[in-house]
Design a protein around this motif. Structure first.
Motif, PDB file in Angstrom:
ATOM      1  N   ALA A  49       0.821  -1.212   0.000  1.00 26.22           N
ATOM      2  CA  ALA A  49       0.000   0.000   0.000  1.00 26.22           C
ATOM      3  C   ALA A  49       0.854   1.259   0.000  1.00 26.22           C
ATOM      4  N   ALA A  50       2.159   1.131   0.245  1.00 23.68           N
ATOM      5  CA  ALA A  50       3.040   2.296   0.316  1.00 23.68           C
ATOM      6  C   ALA A  50       3.403   2.862  -1.053  1.00 23.68           C
ATOM      7  N   ASN A  51       3.064   2.144  -2.117  1.00 21.34           N
ATOM      8  CA  ASN A  51       3.412   2.612  -3.451  1.00 21.34           C
ATOM      9  C   ASN A  51       2.680   3.915  -3.771  1.00 21.34           C
ATOM     10  N   PRO A  52       3.399   4.987  -4.167  1.00 20.88           N
ATOM     11  CA  PRO A  52       2.734   6.257  -4.508  1.00 20.88           C
ATOM     12  C   PRO A  52       1.721   6.102  -5.634  1.00 20.88           C
ATOM     13  N   ASN A  55      -1.473   0.286  -6.201  1.00 20.13           N
ATOM     14  CA  ASN A  55      -1.475  -1.033  -6.817  1.00 20.13           C
ATOM     15  C   ASN A  55      -2.898  -1.541  -6.990  1.00 20.13           C
ATOM     16  N   ASP A  56      -3.075  -2.479  -7.938  1.00 22.13           N
ATOM     17  CA  ASP A  56      -4.375  -3.098  -8.159  1.00 22.13           C
ATOM     18  C   ASP A  56      -4.619  -4.228  -7.167  1.00 22.13           C
ATOM     19  N   ILE A  57      -3.561  -4.924  -6.770  1.00 24.78           N
ATOM     20  CA  ILE A  57      -3.635  -5.981  -5.766  1.00 24.78           C
ATOM     21  C   ILE A  57      -2.648  -5.607  -4.670  1.00 24.78           C
ATOM     22  N   ILE A  58      -3.163  -5.407  -3.462  1.00 20.76           N
ATOM     23  CA  ILE A  58      -2.341  -4.878  -2.380  1.00 20.76           C
ATOM     24  C   ILE A  58      -1.936  -5.987  -1.411  1.00 20.76           C
ATOM     25  N   LEU A  59      -0.629  -6.107  -1.167  1.00 21.71           N
ATOM     26  CA  LEU A  59      -0.077  -6.981  -0.142  1.00 21.71           C
ATOM     27  C   LEU A  59       0.320  -6.069   1.008  1.00 21.71           C
ATOM     28  N   ASP A  60      -0.483  -6.061   2.086  1.00 21.98           N
ATOM     29  CA  ASP A  60      -0.370  -4.980   3.070  1.00 21.98           C
ATOM     30  C   ASP A  60       0.536  -5.274   4.257  1.00 21.98           C
ATOM     31  N   GLY A  61       1.362  -6.311   4.165  1.00 19.20           N
ATOM     32  CA  GLY A  61       2.302  -6.596   5.238  1.00 19.20           C
ATOM     33  C   GLY A  61       3.692  -6.095   4.896  1.00 19.20           C
ATOM     34  N   PRO A  62       4.671  -6.338   5.783  1.00 22.04           N
ATOM     35  CA  PRO A  62       6.019  -5.814   5.574  1.00 22.04           C
ATOM     36  C   PRO A  62       6.831  -6.563   4.524  1.00 22.04           C
ATOM     37  N   SER A 125     -18.825 -12.108   1.510  1.00 18.53           N
ATOM     38  CA  SER A 125     -17.587 -11.333   1.529  1.00 18.53           C
ATOM     39  C   SER A 125     -17.870  -9.876   1.878  1.00 18.53           C
ATOM     40  N   LEU A 126     -16.786  -9.168   2.197  1.00 17.69           N
ATOM     41  CA  LEU A 126     -16.788  -7.715   2.307  1.00 17.69           C
ATOM     42  C   LEU A 126     -15.942  -7.177   1.155  1.00 17.69           C
ATOM     43  N   VAL A 127     -16.387  -6.081   0.551  1.00 17.04           N
ATOM     44  CA  VAL A 127     -15.644  -5.465  -0.550  1.00 17.04           C
ATOM     45  C   VAL A 127     -15.238  -4.061  -0.143  1.00 17.04           C
ATOM     46  N   GLY A 128     -13.958  -3.744  -0.273  1.00 12.95           N
ATOM     47  CA  GLY A 128     -13.450  -2.448   0.140  1.00 12.95           C
ATOM     48  C   GLY A 128     -13.801  -1.337  -0.833  1.00 12.95           C
ATOM     49  N   TYR A 129     -14.134  -0.155  -0.290  1.00 17.59           N
ATOM     50  CA  TYR A 129     -14.486   1.005  -1.107  1.00 17.59           C
ATOM     51  C   TYR A 129     -13.558   2.190  -0.847  1.00 17.59           C
ATOM     52  N   SER A 130     -12.649   2.089   0.109  1.00 15.78           N
ATOM     53  CA  SER A 130     -11.795   3.222   0.486  1.00 15.78           C
ATOM     54  C   SER A 130     -10.330   2.873   0.263  1.00 15.78           C
ATOM     55  N   HIS A 131      -9.541   3.890  -0.099  1.00 13.71           N
ATOM     56  CA  HIS A 131      -8.096   3.707  -0.237  1.00 13.71           C
ATOM     57  C   HIS A 131      -7.508   3.303   1.121  1.00 13.71           C
ATOM     58  N   PRO A 132      -6.584   2.327   1.170  1.00 10.04           N
ATOM     59  CA  PRO A 132      -5.946   1.645   0.052  1.00 10.04           C
ATOM     60  C   PRO A 132      -6.584   0.302  -0.296  1.00 10.04           C
ATOM     61  N   TYR A 133      -7.808   0.063   0.174  1.00  7.06           N
ATOM     62  CA  TYR A 133      -8.420  -1.252   0.007  1.00  7.06           C
ATOM     63  C   TYR A 133      -9.536  -1.267  -1.025  1.00  7.06           C
ATOM     64  N   ARG A 134      -9.651  -0.218  -1.845  1.00  4.98           N
ATOM     65  CA  ARG A 134     -10.727  -0.189  -2.833  1.00  4.98           C
ATOM     66  C   ARG A 134     -10.563  -1.344  -3.814  1.00  4.98           C
ATOM     67  N   GLY A 135     -11.626  -2.147  -3.967  1.00  5.69           N
ATOM     68  CA  GLY A 135     -11.593  -3.285  -4.874  1.00  5.69           C
ATOM     69  C   GLY A 135     -11.206  -4.583  -4.206  1.00  5.69           C
ATOM     70  N   VAL A 157     -10.260  -9.755   9.092  1.00  5.39           N
ATOM     71  CA  VAL A 157     -10.305  -8.607   8.187  1.00  5.39           C
ATOM     72  C   VAL A 157      -9.447  -7.518   8.806  1.00  5.39           C
ATOM     73  N   VAL A 158      -8.278  -7.291   8.224  1.00  2.00           N
ATOM     74  CA  VAL A 158      -7.321  -6.334   8.776  1.00  2.00           C
ATOM     75  C   VAL A 158      -7.419  -5.025   7.993  1.00  2.00           C
ATOM     76  N   LEU A 159      -7.702  -3.931   8.711  1.00  2.00           N
ATOM     77  CA  LEU A 159      -7.775  -2.598   8.126  1.00  2.00           C
ATOM     78  C   LEU A 159      -6.743  -1.718   8.811  1.00  2.00           C
ATOM     79  N   GLU A 160      -5.605  -1.543   8.151  1.00  2.00           N
ATOM     80  CA  GLU A 160      -4.525  -0.770   8.761  1.00  2.00           C
ATOM     81  C   GLU A 160      -4.786   0.717   8.538  1.00  2.00           C
ATOM     82  N   GLU A 161      -5.611   1.288   9.384  1.00  3.02           N
ATOM     83  CA  GLU A 161      -5.996   2.700   9.299  1.00  3.02           C
ATOM     84  C   GLU A 161      -6.181   3.204  10.716  1.00  3.02           C
ATOM     85  N   ARG A 162      -5.643   4.372  11.034  1.00  2.00           N
ATOM     86  CA  ARG A 162      -5.578   4.827  12.421  1.00  2.00           C
ATOM     87  C   ARG A 162      -6.952   5.041  13.045  1.00  2.00           C
TER      88      ARG A 162
END
Length: 406
Positions: A49-52, A55-62, A125-135, A157-162
């Motif tokens: 998700a750190a890519n400026p 990405n179309d498919i996000i791998l959100d771990g380190p 399922s749940l479908v994401g609508y907000s950055h960085p999980y849209r789609g 369901v992990v949502l890394e958002e403050r």
């Protein structure tokens, strides 16, 4: 400068159109959590998700690079190319850089497993609508599914958002029956814009807000029937100011307004014998057998929206700005009983053209644009005004502003 369409039909500098596929990538993270990403473009970039450039498919771990790899559809084959050689990919235990990716195969990269598979419509399922999980699509397992940030418990369901708590909520159930249990302050969890104060049973298409993250609930579906091709008209409606509204003001108020808007669209489309085929975050796609039904639906949709905006204005709420594109052609459809709800039925060349045509409504300063193929059957029933030709995938197309019934 013209305001851009809120549904982006390009990736980076090059236009990458939507394509018709029944394929998706199941991503299993290092903790065993699963998410699904439908393959809807000819080129889909994979990375963190750190890519400026999102990405179309996000791998959100380190473990994943910002620009890790890409999936490309070539001659109906899926090709995998790994960009970051410092983070090698493996298939069948062997290191790979470039290879064909077949359904049923797995590729390991950055501690993740990517499995190519056919679409499985039966899973809730749940479908994401907000950055960085849209789609992004999270499969819901039978039983309990915990939702929140990582670090305190093993959330499915992990949502890394403050704005999301580490122990935010739990979804429990199976099939098409799931109940949302809020585990934090009601002001941080909403269903269709209403705070969740008690356990709430979810309905197909409900918009859920966890902090500043918006997702849509999609219950389990019956198996889809074989796809068929029908001649029809696609209506593509897009909320122009979606991003602006979600980034400013009261997010829960916007979700409530968006839910009311989607409910109105569903009702209007139904009344005109159409099928609401697909939700695409800030846009909807509907299918009609006749151009007249599609045009009447588009006009009534905007008339109803004007009434809703007047009521919202009186309550000091922002207005929704919507553009509509209509296009007629041969449409590939799945089971019409799906009723859309984030399923990628009926998207493809014709829906992509309707979306491109809608994208010119801001440039032309009109609310409804109709392709020349749809306009041919509307000359005797509606007012049409040529707005010139526009560039679309494959060439240029004359478009017309749709006015009132003749």
């Amino acid at each position: 400068m013209e305001e851009e369409s809120t549904l982006k039909l390009d990736t980076g500098a090059n236009k990458v159109p939507w394509i018709e596929t029944d394929l998706e990538v199941l991503v299993v993270d290092p903790q065993g959590r699963e998410s699904i990403w439908p393959i809807t473009r000819a080129s889909m970039q994979v990375g963190s998700a750190a890519n400026p450039r999102p990405n179309d498919i996000i791998l959100d771990g380190p473990g994943a690079a910002e620009r890790q790899s890409v999936l490309q559809i070539r001659n109906q084959a899926v090709m995998f190319l790994n960009f970051d050689q410092s983070n090698p990919a493996r298939k069948g235990g062997q290191p790979i850089t470039y290879c064909e990716f077949l359904p049923g195969e797995e590729i390991e990269v950055g501690g993740y497993r990517l499995r190519l598979q056919k679409h499985l419509p039966a899973a809730a399922s749940l479908v994401g609508y907000s950055h960085p999980y849209r789609g992004r699509r999270w499969l819901l397992r039978s039983g309990s599914n915990m939702i929140g940030r990582s670090g305190k418990r093993d959330n499915q369901v992990v949502l890394e958002e403050r704005t999301v708590s580490r122990t935010h909520a739990t979804l429990s159930g199976e099939g098409d029956h799931y109940v949302l249990h809020n585990e934090c302050d009601p002001s941080a969890t909403f269903v269709n814009g209403h705070p969740v104060k008690v356990d709430t049973e979810l309905k197909d298409g409900d918009l859920i807000q966890f902090g500043a993250q918006i997702v849509r609930f999609c219950p389990g579906k019956k198996p889809v029937q074989a796809a068929e091709t029908r001649h029809g008209t696609v209506l593509f409606a897009d909320i122009w100011n979606y991003d602006k509204l979600t980034e400013s003001g009261s997010l829960d108020q916007f979700v409530r307004q968006a839910a009311d808007f989607y409910e109105m669209v569903s009702r209007v489309v139904d009344e005109h014998q159409g099928v609401l085929a697909t939700y695409l975050g800030d846009a909807v796609v509907a299918i009609f057998e006749s151009e007249k039904s599609a045009a009447d639906s588009a006009l009534e949709l905007l008339e109803q929206l004007d009434q809703m905006n007047a009521l919202w204005s009186g309550a000091s709420c922002p207005s929704l700005q919507v553009g509509i594109g209509l296009h007629t052609g041969d449409i590939v459809l799945g089971d019409m009983s799906l009723r859309g709800r984030s399923e990628y039925a009926a998207v493809g060349a014709q829906a992509n053209l309707a979306a491109e045509i809608e994208g010119y409504t801001r440039q032309k300063k009109v609310r409804i644009l109709v392709s020349e193929t749809a306009a041919r059957s509307l000359q005797s029933s509606h007012t049409l005004t040529s707005r010139g030709t526009v560039a679309v995938e494959g060439g240029r197309l004359e478009v017309f502003e749709l006015g009132a019934k003749s």
